[in-house]
Motif scaffolding. Sequence first.
Motif, PDB file in Angstrom:
ATOM      1  N   GLY A  45      37.434   5.422   0.291  1.00  0.00           N
ATOM      2  CA  GLY A  45      36.155   5.422   1.008  1.00  0.00           C
ATOM      3  C   GLY A  45      34.968   5.917   0.193  1.00  0.00           C
ATOM      4  N   GLY A  46      35.200   6.232  -1.089  1.00  0.00           N
ATOM      5  CA  GLY A  46      34.104   6.714  -1.935  1.00  0.00           C
ATOM      6  C   GLY A  46      33.716   5.671  -2.956  1.00  0.00           C
ATOM      7  N   GLY A  47      33.376   6.122  -4.155  1.00  0.00           N
ATOM      8  CA  GLY A  47      32.980   5.198  -5.205  1.00  0.00           C
ATOM      9  C   GLY A  47      32.567   5.946  -6.446  1.00  0.00           C
ATOM     10  N   ASP A  81       0.847  -1.193   0.000  1.00  0.00           N
ATOM     11  CA  ASP A  81       0.000   0.000   0.000  1.00  0.00           C
ATOM     12  C   ASP A  81       0.882   1.243   0.000  1.00  0.00           C
ATOM     13  N   THR A  82       1.944   1.180   0.822  1.00  0.00           N
ATOM     14  CA  THR A  82       2.867   2.301   0.950  1.00  0.00           C
ATOM     15  C   THR A  82       4.241   1.849   0.498  1.00  0.00           C
ATOM     16  N   VAL A  83       4.893   2.683  -0.323  1.00  0.00           N
ATOM     17  CA  VAL A  83       6.252   2.386  -0.750  1.00  0.00           C
ATOM     18  C   VAL A  83       7.136   3.559  -0.329  1.00  0.00           C
ATOM     19  N   ALA A  84       8.211   3.249   0.385  1.00  0.00           N
ATOM     20  CA  ALA A  84       9.143   4.281   0.849  1.00  0.00           C
ATOM     21  C   ALA A  84      10.360   4.297  -0.067  1.00  0.00           C
ATOM     22  N   LEU A  85      10.610   5.439  -0.709  1.00  0.00           N
ATOM     23  CA  LEU A  85      11.696   5.551  -1.677  1.00  0.00           C
ATOM     24  C   LEU A  85      12.823   6.401  -1.089  1.00  0.00           C
ATOM     25  N   ALA A  86      14.061   6.056  -1.467  1.00  0.00           N
ATOM     26  CA  ALA A  86      15.207   6.852  -1.012  1.00  0.00           C
ATOM     27  C   ALA A  86      16.260   6.865  -2.111  1.00  0.00           C
ATOM     28  N   CYS A  87      16.982   7.960  -2.198  1.00  0.00           N
ATOM     29  CA  CYS A  87      18.124   8.000  -3.118  1.00  0.00           C
ATOM     30  C   CYS A  87      19.364   8.428  -2.338  1.00  0.00           C
ATOM     31  N   HIS A  88      20.507   8.481  -3.024  1.00  0.00           N
ATOM     32  CA  HIS A  88      21.753   8.761  -2.300  1.00  0.00           C
ATOM     33  C   HIS A  88      21.852  10.226  -1.849  1.00  0.00           C
ATOM     34  N   VAL A  89      22.667  10.428  -0.845  1.00  0.00           N
ATOM     35  CA  VAL A  89      22.866  11.768  -0.273  1.00  0.00           C
ATOM     36  C   VAL A  89      23.448  12.717  -1.321  1.00  0.00           C
ATOM     37  N   THR A  90      23.307  14.006  -1.077  1.00  0.00           N
ATOM     38  CA  THR A  90      23.641  15.053  -2.065  1.00  0.00           C
ATOM     39  C   THR A  90      23.244  14.577  -3.467  1.00  0.00           C
ATOM     40  N   PRO A  91      21.931  14.405  -3.655  1.00  0.00           N
ATOM     41  CA  PRO A  91      21.448  13.748  -4.871  1.00  0.00           C
ATOM     42  C   PRO A  91      21.807  14.513  -6.149  1.00  0.00           C
ATOM     43  N   ASP A  92      22.112  13.739  -7.184  1.00  0.00           N
ATOM     44  CA  ASP A  92      22.320  14.322  -8.514  1.00  0.00           C
ATOM     45  C   ASP A  92      21.066  14.047  -9.355  1.00  0.00           C
ATOM     46  N   GLY A  93      21.116  14.362 -10.622  1.00  0.00           N
ATOM     47  CA  GLY A  93      19.947  14.235 -11.484  1.00  0.00           C
ATOM     48  C   GLY A  93      19.462  12.801 -11.602  1.00  0.00           C
ATOM     49  N   ASP A  94      20.387  11.844 -11.571  1.00  0.00           N
ATOM     50  CA  ASP A  94      19.972  10.450 -11.709  1.00  0.00           C
ATOM     51  C   ASP A  94      19.337   9.954 -10.411  1.00  0.00           C
ATOM     52  N   PHE A 119      17.523   4.188  -4.813  1.00  0.00           N
ATOM     53  CA  PHE A 119      17.819   4.558  -6.198  1.00  0.00           C
ATOM     54  C   PHE A 119      19.208   5.192  -6.322  1.00  0.00           C
ATOM     55  N   ASP A 120      20.020   4.617  -7.204  1.00  0.00           N
ATOM     56  CA  ASP A 120      21.331   5.181  -7.547  1.00  0.00           C
ATOM     57  C   ASP A 120      22.317   5.159  -6.378  1.00  0.00           C
ATOM     58  N   ALA A 121      22.019   4.405  -5.345  1.00  0.00           N
ATOM     59  CA  ALA A 121      22.928   4.311  -4.194  1.00  0.00           C
ATOM     60  C   ALA A 121      23.702   3.002  -4.301  1.00  0.00           C
ATOM     61  N   SER A 122      25.040   3.099  -4.293  1.00  0.00           N
ATOM     62  CA  SER A 122      25.856   1.903  -4.497  1.00  0.00           C
ATOM     63  C   SER A 122      26.163   1.183  -3.190  1.00  0.00           C
ATOM     64  N   THR A 123      26.043   1.891  -2.076  1.00  0.00           N
ATOM     65  CA  THR A 123      26.298   1.284  -0.768  1.00  0.00           C
ATOM     66  C   THR A 123      25.253   1.780   0.229  1.00  0.00           C
ATOM     67  N   MET A 124      25.122   1.072   1.327  1.00  0.00           N
ATOM     68  CA  MET A 124      24.228   1.479   2.415  1.00  0.00           C
ATOM     69  C   MET A 124      24.650   2.861   2.938  1.00  0.00           C
ATOM     70  N   ASP A 125      25.956   3.097   3.027  1.00  0.00           N
ATOM     71  CA  ASP A 125      26.491   4.388   3.505  1.00  0.00           C
ATOM     72  C   ASP A 125      25.941   5.575   2.734  1.00  0.00           C
ATOM     73  N   ARG A 126      25.735   5.378   1.434  1.00  0.00           N
ATOM     74  CA  ARG A 126      25.286   6.472   0.573  1.00  0.00           C
ATOM     75  C   ARG A 126      23.856   6.906   0.898  1.00  0.00           C
ATOM     76  N   LEU A 127      23.187   6.147   1.772  1.00  0.00           N
ATOM     77  CA  LEU A 127      21.843   6.547   2.194  1.00  0.00           C
ATOM     78  C   LEU A 127      21.892   7.542   3.349  1.00  0.00           C
ATOM     79  N   GLY A 128      23.081   7.772   3.899  1.00  0.00           N
ATOM     80  CA  GLY A 128      23.235   8.764   4.957  1.00  0.00           C
ATOM     81  C   GLY A 128      22.314   8.486   6.130  1.00  0.00           C
ATOM     82  N   LEU A 129      21.529   9.482   6.512  1.00  0.00           N
ATOM     83  CA  LEU A 129      20.647   9.380   7.683  1.00  0.00           C
ATOM     84  C   LEU A 129      19.574   8.306   7.517  1.00  0.00           C
ATOM     85  N   LEU A 130      19.315   7.864   6.294  1.00  0.00           N
ATOM     86  CA  LEU A 130      18.264   6.865   6.069  1.00  0.00           C
ATOM     87  C   LEU A 130      18.798   5.429   6.109  1.00  0.00           C
TER      88      LEU A 130
END
Length: 336
Positions: A304-306, A24-37, A96-107
């Motif tokens: 430590g990046g990617g 019923d509910t879908v929670a979406l997240a993308c990577h921190v400091t999001p870019d266009g993708d 979306f567009d997050a390659s690691t769990m870390d890239r989700l930041g606070l989420l």
Amino acid sequence: MTADATAVPEADWDRAVALVRAADTVALACHVTPDGDALGSMLGFGLALRAAGKHVVASFGDRGFTVPRLLRFLPGQDLLVEPAAYPAEPSLMMTFDASTMDRLGLLAPNAGKAAELVVVDHHVSNTRFGSLHLVDPGAASTTMLVERLAGRLGLTVDRDVATCLYAGLVTDTGSFRYSATTPAAHAMAGRLIAAGLDPDAIARELWDRSPFAYLRVLGAALDRVTLEPAGAGGRGLVWTYLTRADRARHGLPYDEVEGVIDVIRRVDEAEVAVVLKEDDEGGWNVSTRSKGAVDVARACTALGGGGHPCAAGFSSTLSPEETMASLRPLLTPDAA
Ligand code: 5GP
Ligand code: MN
């Protein structure tokens, strides 16, 4: 790399479709400091889901939580909620567009507690941190995977959805200039334009506008640009940096300096270009680009990046000189 139709097993597509259909509910997240993708793939999918009657929340885990100025034209921003208002234990969460769990930041904690975590991405460095992975390193952008999933779900790609998906596609292909520019990328652009979006208006928003202060700050970056002909294994390294003081002097927000790397990387004498950008808190975000002989994703991952082989990044708390001292030895051409 070319798109691989088998990168995502058919059974995984089917499972993703079943999970979304059942929710019923879908929670979406993308990577921190999001870019266009990141933002385009998340908001595009969110809008299509909402039109199909789903309840949708979308967010990204930045402390400041502001949409970068150049992405504020994207439709669907009313789907966004602050990280603090995001479901703590989503039954279905999609990234979306997050390659690691870390890239989700606070989420990242929310993702850790999600009953199902569907990871939608195209980074070759994706660590497969979810319970289901729609990951295709051959896709030019994450929006390509979103288009495929939307098609399988029978969702409508209207003008607003198409605008979001197109923004991601043109961001990650550099307006169809980078090596990710496949026949599939152009074919998808054709379908999206047919949905009624405005390619020239989107291009102007993404690349062809800046406040006047940007030119002054660019001037400061160009003033101290350095060419190291012996760098990158003798293929040449060009680099510069931008401090928060540079921006403060001209009143320029951090989210306006993303395009500096595109000026620096054009230098013929350098295989690799690097721009170090100080944020408002004094941390540094490092953007790297190569022309193909040096895998900058490998170098950035080691720090430590990617990212992708020709476009990658990492963050640093050291001074520009110290950061460059650790990056330089990693910028070696791939063995032929
Ligand atoms: P940009 O230089 O445009 O910020 O980033 C270029 C590419 O590197 C993008 O694909 C982006 O997702 C990735 N990237 C940039 N910074 C980081 C980082 O700190 N960690 C990771 N994993 N990827 C990054
Ligand atoms: Mn991307």
